[in-house]
Design an enzyme around this catalytic site. Structure first.
Site, PDB file in Angstrom:
ATOM      1  N   GLU A   1       0.866  -1.200   0.000  1.00 37.71           N
ATOM      2  CA  GLU A   1       0.000   0.000   0.000  1.00 37.71           C
ATOM      3  C   GLU A   1       0.891   1.234   0.000  1.00 37.71           C
ATOM      4  OE1 GLU A   1      -2.242  -0.759   3.582  1.00 37.71           O
ATOM      5  OE2 GLU A   1      -3.504  -2.237   2.584  1.00 37.71           O
TER       6      GLU A   1
ATOM      7  N   CYS B   1     -10.495   1.056   8.496  1.00 36.65           N
ATOM      8  CA  CYS B   1      -9.794   2.314   8.773  1.00 36.65           C
ATOM      9  C   CYS B   1     -10.375   3.480   8.002  1.00 36.65           C
ATOM     10  CB  CYS B   1      -8.294   2.169   8.507  1.00 36.65           C
ATOM     11  SG  CYS B   1      -7.852   1.789   6.822  1.00 36.65           S
TER      12      CYS B   1
END
Lengths: 647, 647
Positions: B318, B416
């Site tokens: 990521e 998240c």
């Protein structure tokens, strides 16, 4: 649908003498075969041993030791013999032949009493023979054995290896078939199918043709053989661990072959299967099979083929993905897959006089196949990208480019591509002509001397050409009433045909200019193709190539390399108005035509930013394009690009 | 280098009332917070339970049970409280506050006597506390706890949660630090740094600032803390199994932070770290830290940022990849990473009056951040692609697109992004203004009523605007000698400023039009930005965008969707001559400006082939572009594209 049953003119009757291909054939003989011989004998320093010959020695009881290598390691030996055989046809070489004979002696010694011969199972899992056709390549190994044996027999007349192959094939025939108690199966990796047709042709034993037919007919039927086999193995995979189910798309057993119309799965498997289907159709006259082969051909070549003739766009499964999905950078386009497409094309030419098959054959041969080999004959690509940005390939986070290399490595653990290249190049003579009852078809423009018998008469052709760097060919024919059909390449818009210096009479048929018989000895046919530099665009459905152009000339696809054009090839732009020139440079990359283009380059920004209002700031830039197949032959491989930004 | 130390004007002094953002703030209050409350309490049917509240109950000894969830599961609760707090500032809501108070009571009960509070370790591995700062997010959890506690204290004046956070922070201060016997460590996932500065600001206790400074200074130093820690753990990873080494790039500990100049690794971690560095620099006046933050800002925003303000181009890790590597299709661009860039921008604005920070803040806010949320407030993207071909994303073999979804799912296991969106949107008031000794800076054009004290006087501003769909803003000010600095957006070429209907006097400074004091009550400043549809090109180093254009208008990046334009968006072409029109449609996608363009479309070929001589067959095509952030709000998400093929 009409199905022709023509011959290719066999290798022994076609001796290549060609400015372009002589070098490749010499490399096969002088570099690849000697190197591969050392490799299979574990005599290459600093390289992981192949162990292939050693496995045969252990299986033959001549040495002690453990099996080592892939389950299909034997095929490296068979492919070496096959390439040796093709090379010997026009270049008898006692030393080379002696080496082959010795290896064949060894192979024979390793064969089991019942004919079985896969060294992995002989040494390592003798009780597991024929329990995992899905993954264990036993029939694939037999296929390559047959191809090597047939080629060696045809080249030398020696039948020892052929007999070994027949014995193993006979055993397989006892194990696989429709009868109760036999396996109703086929191989996870197609190859045996096309090989059995070769074995049938040379032995005339219909048993082999029937076995081929059984395997092709059975493939993909329900109840599904691989499901049954998996059940029998208690779902244990060859690599240990539980296997839940079989990916039937991967090996083209997702449905019966006659119902298939879209190419799926592992591209080499697909190419071999389709070739075998075409072979079987040709021998049996089975039109339903031909129709399936034609559908698959059309799908591959009009929906899933790179401009280089590469196939198999995805690294995942080394596989076809879906129509018009042809990424240039994450591409797979395995060298072997392109080779399988050449096989497929050659087989289709025997059933249909349509130049489209030869167009694809030429495309893949001059581009996506030979790109697999460095000009030194010592380094090889598996994967043939159409676009490379080395930084991206090397960066740790960009894992989906990792399979794409920018430099050809020396040899591989799984060494399928180099020997596959060797056997194709060595047998290239068989790809030039097809012959019907009364017509000789010229499919490829490669210099050669050819002999054949047509309409009951021996005929000779002397073919010289400056192809692919030029479009001029001269054909000296001998007397006869046969017709001569010259393929007009798809890329050619203007051409000229002369007979003894005067405009020749011909008819256009399915992409061939057919000259109508009545030849005298020494008649000279000249054909010249205009070969301008041509910008090519991809079908708009190919999203990856939207707004981009490829540079081509004749059959050759060109590319830009950073070595000639500096960094950021993406900033170079061309359009239909770009002026191109070209010249032959004998000292560059072993001799080739180089293209120059009066293109533009987007100016580097003075602003230190990423985005701005568009203002198209370009500057003149003379681009240098080289044949795609010759890329990565110099130190600088930072960037390479086939499809260039348009404007 | 001069370092300013300005304030943002705090949330309680800025009440948003804005045509664009009211809807988002309402969605936070009416959809996200209630949904998330149910989620952390495991009351959403058919969704994997969060177990977050349950973990606290077990840790508090109120229930029996096993721990469940990520090691940082507690932070879902903290982020919910934080978003609740921001929402309560201008919308006191007894019921909501009561729920938060009850949860805070529970949190307090779960806190251990020594102040420790991570439910994972309390329940599951009490003897492993602080043994794996690399992967176990303990300090990250404390960071979110602090952010929630500070926000709740500031919103409600209640300090129970703040005291809990201080007790845990005090424990961490005993465990980590330069003294012998303490860990010379820091967190694998930065977040605590920026949180400790918040805690310092509200408590004025320098201990917290020093702890932050220690963690930031220590990061990346040799001998390397994570190496030592790994050694101490005998190379056992948190997930079991042996871990050979630590990827220090991934968590930005590859070198001391003051030596870093290129953004690397996990983008959210990077964004939080840089924000914390900026916070610390601002509080301490440490210019070396400011310089590092500025270098990293420049690298991120001039080399590694999508036009949408998304950052982190690679799914692997990521993560950031490298300069100018911005693939549109395999992109990551996590919503949380874009949010972290907004944090970073806000902090930089406190130290430098440079509009470039606010330009990026605006870019990411209106594009790459809110693209993470569906217009219903119930579905969320992690990954925000700039180009989607659904067929490719769904195909089994194209594994490197699998992380890219074409439809926003309902909620995530690792949740998240939705709460991060909630807390940003709920606290958006804090991003509009910065204030120096004598100047009020308007960074974002969002309707609001603001109160502040400047030059010793209370001042009020009423700000109304039709932004982002229009460029007209009106600002009613109250009496004072302060200056008013209005940001001129980077995208704006022409604008007009009036004071009480007459051309205003102003000076341009660092991208702001500064109006020089002397305001009377009721003075009306009007600023209008020309907002034409603008084609944007990317820096030519961005290879992915070569020859392509993005359509923008004002701060809004537009995209094409198949829902409006049919299949094959790649065949649509624009250039600098394309005529665009636009209109506001109140009934479309909740109300937005739609762009129409008189573009062309490459004609579908009649030939069934892949390649042909280029002939540029185009036909007129009226394209419809919609705001990128609003994509995938309709059924048809087959294709989407921001960068459009040029011509």
């Amino acid at each position: 649908m009409k199905l022709l049953k023509q011959n290719v003119i066999p290798l022994k009757n076609v001796k290549i003498d060609d400015g372009f291909w002589n070098r490749y054939q010499r490399l096969v003989k002088e570099e690849i075969l000697p190197y591969q011989y050392l490799a299979i004998n574990d005599q290459v320093p600093d390289v992981e041993p192949s162990h292939a010959i050693k496995n045969f020695k252990i299986a033959a009881g001549l040495e002690e030791g453990e099996y080592y290598g892939y389950v299909f390691q034997d095929t490296d030996v068979y492919k070496w013999i096959e390439a040796v055989a093709y090379t010997l046809v026009h270049n008898r070489d006692e030393e080379l032949e002696k080496k082959a004979d010795e290896i064949i002696d060894l192979i024979e010694k390793a064969q089991q009493k019942d004919g079985y011969l896969v060294t992995y199972f002989i040494i390592k899992e003798p009780d597991k023979r024929f329990t995992n056709l899905l993954d264990c390549h036993e029939l694939y190994s037999l296929g390559h054995m047959i191809e090597g044996a047939v080629a060696y027999y045809e080249a030398t007349g020696k039948d020892k290896f052929l007999k070994v192959a027949c014995r193993f094939a006979d055993l397989v025939d006892k194990v696989i078939g429709p009868e109760e108690g036999k396996l109703h199966g086929y191989c996870g990796h197609p190859e045996i199918e096309l090989a059995l047709v070769k074995l049938y042709r040379v032995t005339k034993n219909e048993k082999y043709l029937n076995l081929c037919k059984y395997m092709i007919d059975e493939r993909g039927k329900e109840p599904h053989f691989f499901d049954i086999e998996l059940e029998k193995r208690n779902h244990i995979s060859h690599w240990g661990g539980r296997q839940d189910k079989v990916d039937k798309y991967y090996n083209q057993s997702h449905k019966p072959v006659r119902e298939q119309d879209v190419a799926v799965g592992h591209a080499v498997r697909a190419g071999y299967l389709y070739t075998g289907m075409a072979d079987l159709a040709c021998e049996t006259g089975d039109v339903t099979l031909l129709e399936a082969a034609k559908r698959l051909w059309d799908n591959v070549t009009t929906k899933q083929m790179y401009i280089t003739g590469g196939i198999g766009s995805m690294a995942g499964g080394e596989a076809f993905s879906f129509d018009y999905h042809l990424p240039n950078d994450t591409v797979y386009a395995e060298t072997c897959a392109a080779i399988s497409l050449a096989f497929f094309a050659q087989r289709m030419l025997k059933m249909e006089n349509d130049s489209k098959y030869a167009d694809v054959l030429e495309r893949t041969l001059y581009n996506g196949i030979i790109s697999g080999m460095q000009l030194d004959g010592k380094h090889f690509f598996y994967v043939n990208p159409l676009e490379v940005w080395e930084k991206q390939n090397l960066h740790y986070a960009t894992y989906h480019h990792r399979h794409v290399r920018t430099k050809r490595p020396g040899w591989f653990g799984c060494a399928c591509c180099p020997p596959n290249l060797a056997r194709l190049i060595a047998s290239l003579g068989e790809y030039i002509y097809t012959q019907s009852e009364d017509t000789i078809y010229v499919n490829l423009y490669i210099g050669n001397n050819m002999k054949t018998n047509i309409l009951g008469k021996d005929v000779e052709i002397k073919f010289s050409t400056n192809y692919p760097w030029g479009g001029e060919s001269a054909i000296e024919v001998s007397k006869g009433d046969y017709k001569l059909a010259l393929r007009i390449p798809e890329w050619c818009e203007n051409y000229n045909i002369l007979k003894n210096g005067k405009k020749a009479d011909y008819k256009l048929q399915n992409g061939y200019a057919v000259l109508d018989g009545g030849f005298c000895d020494g008649d000279k046919i000249e054909i010249s193709f205009d070969m301008p530099v041509t910008l090519v665009e991809a079908n708009p459905q190919v999203r990856e190539d939207a707004g981009k152009y490829a540079i081509t000339r004749g059959p050759i696809v060109y590319c830009l390399e950073s070595a000639d054009n500096g960094e950021n090839l993406w900033a170079i732009r061309v359009d239909e108005n770009t002026k191109f020139t070209h010249y032959y440079d004998e000292n560059f990359l072993g001799g080739c035509v180089v293209i120059k283009g009066e293109a533009v380059r987007v100016k580097e920004w003075t602003e230190n930013k990423l985005y701005r209002k568009a203002k198209r700031e370009e500057e003149p830039f003379t681009l240098t394009a080289i044949p795609y197949a010759f890329w990565s032959n110099r130190e600088d491989t930072r960037e390479m690009k086939v499809f260039i930004t348009g404007r």
